[in-house]
Scaffold this active site. Sequence first.
Site, PDB file in Angstrom:
ATOM      1  N   ASP B 173     -10.084  13.904  29.814  1.00  0.00           N
ATOM      2  CA  ASP B 173      -8.915  14.406  29.092  1.00  0.00           C
ATOM      3  C   ASP B 173      -8.632  13.593  27.831  1.00  0.00           C
ATOM      4  O   ASP B 173      -8.642  12.370  27.867  1.00  0.00           O
ATOM      5  CB  ASP B 173      -7.664  14.301  29.984  1.00  0.00           C
ATOM      6  CG  ASP B 173      -7.753  15.151  31.229  1.00  0.00           C
ATOM      7  OD1 ASP B 173      -6.693  15.445  31.795  1.00  0.00           O
ATOM      8  OD2 ASP B 173      -8.872  15.493  31.659  1.00  0.00           O
ATOM      9  N   HIS B 175      -5.980  14.996  25.551  1.00  0.00           N
ATOM     10  CA  HIS B 175      -4.560  15.319  25.393  1.00  0.00           C
ATOM     11  C   HIS B 175      -3.996  14.921  24.045  1.00  0.00           C
ATOM     12  O   HIS B 175      -2.966  14.256  23.960  1.00  0.00           O
ATOM     13  CB  HIS B 175      -3.748  14.650  26.507  1.00  0.00           C
ATOM     14  CG  HIS B 175      -3.792  15.407  27.800  1.00  0.00           C
ATOM     15  ND1 HIS B 175      -3.377  16.707  27.918  1.00  0.00           N
ATOM     16  CD2 HIS B 175      -4.211  15.039  29.034  1.00  0.00           C
ATOM     17  CE1 HIS B 175      -3.555  17.118  29.153  1.00  0.00           C
ATOM     18  NE2 HIS B 175      -4.056  16.131  29.861  1.00  0.00           N
ATOM     19  N   ASN B 234      -7.199  22.790  32.487  1.00  0.00           N
ATOM     20  CA  ASN B 234      -6.029  23.591  32.821  1.00  0.00           C
ATOM     21  C   ASN B 234      -5.024  23.654  31.676  1.00  0.00           C
ATOM     22  O   ASN B 234      -4.159  24.534  31.650  1.00  0.00           O
ATOM     23  CB  ASN B 234      -5.361  23.116  34.121  1.00  0.00           C
ATOM     24  CG  ASN B 234      -4.799  21.714  34.006  1.00  0.00           C
ATOM     25  OD1 ASN B 234      -5.456  20.816  33.515  1.00  0.00           O
ATOM     26  ND2 ASN B 234      -3.582  21.522  34.462  1.00  0.00           N
ATOM     27  N   HIS B 235      -5.162  22.767  30.691  1.00  0.00           N
ATOM     28  CA  HIS B 235      -4.272  22.850  29.536  1.00  0.00           C
ATOM     29  C   HIS B 235      -4.824  23.727  28.422  1.00  0.00           C
ATOM     30  O   HIS B 235      -4.151  23.941  27.417  1.00  0.00           O
ATOM     31  CB  HIS B 235      -3.965  21.444  29.001  1.00  0.00           C
ATOM     32  CG  HIS B 235      -2.869  20.771  29.766  1.00  0.00           C
ATOM     33  ND1 HIS B 235      -1.575  20.696  29.312  1.00  0.00           N
ATOM     34  CD2 HIS B 235      -2.876  20.161  30.976  1.00  0.00           C
ATOM     35  CE1 HIS B 235      -0.836  20.060  30.205  1.00  0.00           C
ATOM     36  NE2 HIS B 235      -1.603  19.725  31.217  1.00  0.00           N
ATOM     37  N   GLU B 589      20.579  39.379  24.624  1.00  0.00           N
ATOM     38  CA  GLU B 589      19.337  38.980  25.280  1.00  0.00           C
ATOM     39  C   GLU B 589      19.553  37.716  26.093  1.00  0.00           C
ATOM     40  O   GLU B 589      19.093  37.598  27.228  1.00  0.00           O
ATOM     41  CB  GLU B 589      18.241  38.725  24.232  1.00  0.00           C
ATOM     42  CG  GLU B 589      17.696  39.984  23.619  1.00  0.00           C
ATOM     43  CD  GLU B 589      16.857  39.675  22.391  1.00  0.00           C
ATOM     44  OE1 GLU B 589      17.075  38.617  21.757  1.00  0.00           O
ATOM     45  OE2 GLU B 589      15.992  40.492  22.077  1.00  0.00           O
ATOM     46  N   ASP B 618      27.220  28.095  18.644  1.00  0.00           N
ATOM     47  CA  ASP B 618      26.440  28.871  17.686  1.00  0.00           C
ATOM     48  C   ASP B 618      27.049  28.764  16.297  1.00  0.00           C
ATOM     49  O   ASP B 618      28.113  29.280  16.032  1.00  0.00           O
ATOM     50  CB  ASP B 618      26.395  30.325  18.151  1.00  0.00           C
ATOM     51  CG  ASP B 618      25.808  31.225  17.087  1.00  0.00           C
ATOM     52  OD1 ASP B 618      26.295  32.362  16.957  1.00  0.00           O
ATOM     53  OD2 ASP B 618      24.891  30.777  16.392  1.00  0.00           O
ATOM     54  N   ASP B 622      26.596  34.868  13.750  1.00  0.00           N
ATOM     55  CA  ASP B 622      26.212  36.259  13.488  1.00  0.00           C
ATOM     56  C   ASP B 622      25.724  36.926  14.755  1.00  0.00           C
ATOM     57  O   ASP B 622      25.030  37.931  14.718  1.00  0.00           O
ATOM     58  CB  ASP B 622      25.120  36.311  12.410  1.00  0.00           C
ATOM     59  CG  ASP B 622      23.866  35.575  12.860  1.00  0.00           C
ATOM     60  OD1 ASP B 622      22.864  35.635  12.147  1.00  0.00           O
ATOM     61  OD2 ASP B 622      23.906  34.934  13.934  1.00  0.00           O
ATOM     62  N   GLU B 629      17.816  24.818  18.739  1.00  0.00           N
ATOM     63  CA  GLU B 629      18.968  23.963  18.477  1.00  0.00           C
ATOM     64  C   GLU B 629      19.896  23.919  19.688  1.00  0.00           C
ATOM     65  O   GLU B 629      20.418  22.876  20.048  1.00  0.00           O
ATOM     66  CB  GLU B 629      19.741  24.480  17.247  1.00  0.00           C
ATOM     67  CG  GLU B 629      18.980  24.342  15.945  1.00  0.00           C
ATOM     68  CD  GLU B 629      18.494  22.918  15.731  1.00  0.00           C
ATOM     69  OE1 GLU B 629      17.297  22.740  15.435  1.00  0.00           O
ATOM     70  OE2 GLU B 629      19.295  21.979  15.883  1.00  0.00           O
TER      71      GLU B 629
END
Lengths: 185, 651
Positions: B173, B175, B234-235, B589, B618, B622, B629
């Site tokens: 690995d 990474h 697996n990554h 959503e 928020d 809007d 964030e």
Amino acid sequence: MLYWDPKADAVFRKNKEKEDHCTTEMPRPEGGGSIAFLCARFSRRDPDHSFQSPGAQTKREIGTIIRSLGCCPSEGELHDLIAEVEEEEPTGYIRFEKFLPVMTEVLLERRYRPIPEDILHRAFEVLDPAKRGFLSKEELIKYMTEVGERFSQEEMEEMLSAAIDPESNSIHYKDYITMMVVDEN
Amino acid sequence: MGCGTSSSMKDKKSEKALKAALVIQNWYRGHSAQLKTRQRYALTIFQSIEYADEQGQLELSNFFSFMLENYTRLLEEDSELVTHLFDSNIQDKDRQDYWVLIDVPDSYCGPRLQFPLTFTDIDLLIEAFKQQQILHAYYVLEVLFETKKLLQQMPNFTHIKTSPSKEITICGDLHGKLDDLFLIYYKNGLPSVSNPYVFNGDFVDRGKNSMEILMILFVSFLVYPNDLHLNRGNHEDFMMNMRYGFTNEVLHKYKLHGKKILQVLEDIYTWLPIGTIIDNEILVIHGGISESTDLNLLHRIERNKLKSVLMPPIPIDGDHATEKGNKVGTTITARGIRTNGSLSEQLTKHEWEQVIDILWSDPRGKRGCYPNTGRGGGCYFGPDITSKILNKYQLKMLIRSHECKPEGYEICHDGKVITVFSASNYYEEGSNRGAYIRVSSGTPPRFFQYQVTRATCLRPLYQRMNAVESRAIRMLKERMISQKTDLIRVFQLQDSSKSGKLSVGQWAFSMENILGLNLPWRSLSSHLVTTDKDGNIDYMSSFQDIHIQKPVKEVQSTLIETVYRYRSDLQIIFNVIDSNHSGLISMEEFRSIWKLFKSHYRVCVDDSQLDELTERMDLNKDGSIDFNEFLKAFYVVHKFDKLSKSDTKVA
């Protein structure tokens, strides 16, 4: 046919260096650049412990376990202790069921007590008969690697990295001990 | 007599020196063992948390399966959400000519590759990356397309022959740790016909230079396709990349073309070979094996059908038996969720499981084969399984990666299984060494270890240990605080006298019960709680110097805690929904997803203030939420930190 012959392998290894430490510095890239140079400590470890006798690795680990429990056996005492717990036919493994009662007894009997700080300090003073308050790097190396239960190269390097004062290339043992003891707590 | 006395004095002196040396050596070895043990504890903590997160990943994929399986019901209840979620993206075709249209401005002073590639391009990239330059998206895509074409010609397993004069190097690995790759190429030489390599998966995620590593490896592969071998890990899986950082890295470095790059990568991953076989004796695969591993089957399957190893193939109709030809499958991709053409585009469940075992399994000392409960995928296989499978295919050894080892490598199962891991300092500076292996037929493998550091010299061992240990404890404490409510509940259940104290045994039991990390709690207790003089634990003391920052003061702590705990999962879910990578989702959503999420994860929390929370946070005002964030606002504060924020990474 096996992948390689363990007997031939043993001879092969005997004739080769076991450890090969070196520090490598990678060169800076051309035109400067913002990378700091990299250092790497390399060691080629022939797995003499694990292939031929898986027991040797286990023995080192048992030593670490026992010492991390607060006991300080010498290498010789450790050897005897392991002989007490390992299997008759050395499979390389040590069974917990066998280890537990032996270790419990060691702890209850308060065997292999660690060295008190003042004794440790006096030991350094013995090696420094002129009472300068420090040992030179060469002196420490000589004593640790040539006398008693000798250090391996790696153990020596590890000890030096923390103990040595790079400016004077010496070990001011009183400060060193204080630093190590604080760290342990 | 003169001589006698002086020699006996000398003896006495050397005897004293001997005793002194023994004392120092004895003390040092005890001290060194304590340090090594602390390192082991720290590594165990890191590893447990890492694997627990992997389990969380599996849980997430179950959530997506749950969503897909309930497609029809969702359609009735929430058609707007579903239309958005299941909007089949028409631009699915690989527009090969897309990248040609990208313009590389004259002002670009990064590396420019020349096709067909030669070994000078490898050098060019290395030098450029050392200076922290970024390869332009044009070249990235060119490399990716060429790599894909070449990979498609490779079989599932590459068979390699070595000779005494032609050793092969096997790396584990990486990474995203670019320094380690630099070091390997520097110390062991660049790949060439006489210096072949196998890179055994997990090139990406976690480190911050996954992109650069891929580029170097792929370019090396394009120059030496018969001598540079890449195995899938697996990554190498877009779903893992979303959680473990690579997706973020790409989108951050390539703001304009990142999405396209991710799309192409998704395909390339599926074309990476499953493994290599050396001299018909050594099997090199990323994870491990299971008792049912069938190499013949694995040679035959169409490996490119496995999109994400975390998305098992599911037919949309579930239990209903319809005409075979008309069954429609659904999958999740980096582009969102879409419907496939037919089931023939997926592997069978059996084939899928075979590949999971190869990529996720871990060897253990215990005999037999058990589900890998640590990671949630693959299995634990014992020495008897290794013998059985190796004998079945007349192999001698298995070389694998997948697990971080303190020394960079580890040998087990009587020398038949070697783990090699090439990312030094994986968890933290000083946490572990990296290693690679050189192999040729007839001689035993040679191991090379290293540890990269940017300092001029290695810090002393005890300082490195302190750094590693404190980082591990910090992570553990953050884990604890994310489950504070549950922990306190269990503590109080056992504290019948309401004294605020528990025995060590009771405390350890509670911790393991809730956190499930399989850690040595008794040994770790001194770092996590205060103990009184009778040896009893003040269980609330863990929570005194640490808390989760409340983005909105009036909102209940339990809700804050829940969002914090699931922030990685939520981020991935939002990323999948946000198929055009705008970074925003609508309030609608968000609420729908939260509802589904709560029901599937069986989260019981009073979320009446959820709206208030999101609205107050928020700033867009809007109706849309910048979810990155939003999630970043949930972080842990350690009271005695010098910095004000902990460096908790959100995916």
